[in-house]
Design a protein around this motif. Structure first.
Motif, PDB file in Angstrom:
ATOM      1  N   TYR A 189      63.925  30.418  -3.119  1.00  0.00           N
ATOM      2  CA  TYR A 189      63.491  30.526  -1.727  1.00  0.00           C
ATOM      3  C   TYR A 189      63.057  29.138  -1.241  1.00  0.00           C
ATOM      4  CZ  TYR A 189      63.083  35.645  -2.313  1.00  0.00           C
ATOM      5  OH  TYR A 189      63.309  36.977  -2.544  1.00  0.00           O
ATOM      6  N   PHE A 196      60.766  27.112  -0.246  1.00  0.00           N
ATOM      7  CA  PHE A 196      59.311  26.966  -0.128  1.00  0.00           C
ATOM      8  C   PHE A 196      58.930  25.725   0.675  1.00  0.00           C
ATOM      9  CE2 PHE A 196      55.202  25.349  -1.511  1.00  0.00           C
ATOM     10  CZ  PHE A 196      54.393  26.445  -1.312  1.00  0.00           C
ATOM     11  N   GLN A 240      60.636  23.827   2.710  1.00  0.00           N
ATOM     12  CA  GLN A 240      61.090  23.879   4.101  1.00  0.00           C
ATOM     13  C   GLN A 240      60.197  24.792   4.929  1.00  0.00           C
ATOM     14  OE1 GLN A 240      62.883  24.053   1.311  1.00  0.00           O
ATOM     15  NE2 GLN A 240      65.066  23.617   1.644  1.00  0.00           N
ATOM     16  N   THR A 241      59.741  25.883   4.310  1.00  0.00           N
ATOM     17  CA  THR A 241      58.867  26.827   5.014  1.00  0.00           C
ATOM     18  C   THR A 241      57.520  26.175   5.316  1.00  0.00           C
ATOM     19  OG1 THR A 241      59.974  28.658   3.881  1.00  0.00           O
ATOM     20  CG2 THR A 241      57.875  29.157   4.929  1.00  0.00           C
ATOM     21  N   SER A 251      57.904  23.674   8.108  1.00  0.00           N
ATOM     22  CA  SER A 251      58.144  24.275   9.424  1.00  0.00           C
ATOM     23  C   SER A 251      56.850  24.653  10.139  1.00  0.00           C
ATOM     24  CB  SER A 251      59.016  25.525   9.279  1.00  0.00           C
ATOM     25  OG  SER A 251      58.250  26.616   8.757  1.00  0.00           O
ATOM     26  N   ALA A 279      54.849  27.125   9.104  1.00  0.00           N
ATOM     27  CA  ALA A 279      54.690  28.580   8.994  1.00  0.00           C
ATOM     28  C   ALA A 279      53.263  28.935   8.573  1.00  0.00           C
ATOM     29  CB  ALA A 279      55.687  29.127   7.973  1.00  0.00           C
ATOM     30  N   ASP A 334      53.555  33.743   5.372  1.00  0.00           N
ATOM     31  CA  ASP A 334      54.993  33.480   5.276  1.00  0.00           C
ATOM     32  C   ASP A 334      55.292  32.509   4.143  1.00  0.00           C
ATOM     33  OD1 ASP A 334      55.499  35.178   7.363  1.00  0.00           O
ATOM     34  OD2 ASP A 334      55.734  33.605   8.876  1.00  0.00           O
ATOM     35  N   ILE A 335      54.409  31.530   3.972  1.00  0.00           N
ATOM     36  CA  ILE A 335      54.590  30.553   2.885  1.00  0.00           C
ATOM     37  C   ILE A 335      54.492  31.242   1.525  1.00  0.00           C
ATOM     38  CG2 ILE A 335      53.519  28.546   1.758  1.00  0.00           C
ATOM     39  CD1 ILE A 335      52.821  27.537   4.634  1.00  0.00           C
ATOM     40  N   LYS A 392      57.492  32.909   0.299  1.00  0.00           N
ATOM     41  CA  LYS A 392      58.577  32.012  -0.121  1.00  0.00           C
ATOM     42  C   LYS A 392      58.299  31.394  -1.506  1.00  0.00           C
ATOM     43  CE  LYS A 392      61.550  32.420   3.209  1.00  0.00           C
ATOM     44  NZ  LYS A 392      61.102  33.721   3.706  1.00  0.00           N
TER      45      LYS A 392
END
Length: 197
Positions: free
Chosen positions: A108, A110, A112-113, A116, A118, A122-123, A126
């Motif tokens: 997943y 992680f 990039q999340t 972003s 987030a 949400d993190i 991931k």
């Protein structure tokens, strides 16, 4: 080529599907059976290839909102079983565990999340569990199993398949294992850094 192993069954469970087509085509030509989950299974079938569902092997569906899909003794037994250990082979027969010779997986996104912006919930979602476990299992058993831990390795695998067919040598598998542990190390470091922020 020392320690030759033939790829007969591949477990494929990836977040990013791009770049997989040529590998699937070549593996299919070599008679390799596909085993997969969810979206990856649908992707493989959309290309016209047969693909067995992991849940048909484990007899469990994907549960807890997708948090648990591949974490099962029939999957990990198939990856971790030592092909030259009589005891392992006996237990595979006893518990109806299919041998898995190739694992293609990615993690997943992680980092990039996090990048972003987030939210924490949400993190957390991931943080890959099944993927990282599959990577570690495949890499640990490099004596028998090929581990492809990210799409960055697709060209290397495809080159090998085109040159050798569905057979790999010990040094090939060890090289992929080294790269796999590099990826798992980087991934866990990124997660640690986020928690320690």
């Amino acid at each position: 080529m020392a320690g030759i192993r033939e790829i007969k069954t591949a477990l494929i469970s990836v977040f990013h599907k791009d770049g997989l087509e040529d590998i699937l085509k070549k593996l299919n030509e070599e008679g390799v059976k596909f085993l997969s989950t969810g979206g990856t299974q649908e992707f493989i079938e959309s290309l016209g290839y047969e693909c067995q569902k992991v849940e048909d092997v484990t007899t469990y569906p994907s549960i807890l909102g997708g948090r648990v899909k591949t974490l099962h003794p029939k999957v990990f037994g198939g990856i971790l079983a030592r092909r030259n250990f009589g005891g392992d082979q006996k237990e595979m027969v006893e518990y109806d565990i299919p041998a898995i010779d190739l694992v293609i997986v990615d993690l997943y996104p992680f980092e990039q999340t996090v990048a972003s912006g987030a939210c924490d919930a949400d993190i957390i979602e991931k943080i890959d569990i099944g993927g990282i476990s599959l990577i570690r299992a495949g890499a640990k058993n490099f004596n028998d199993v090929v581990i492809i831990p990210s799409k960055a390795e697709y060209p290397v695998l495809l080159q090998l398949l085109n040159k050798q067919g569905a057979k790999t040598g010990l040094e090939d598998r060890k090289m992929f294992a080294e790269r796999a542990f590099g990826i798992s190390s980087h991934y866990d470091t990124a997660i640690h850094n986020w928690f320690a922020k």
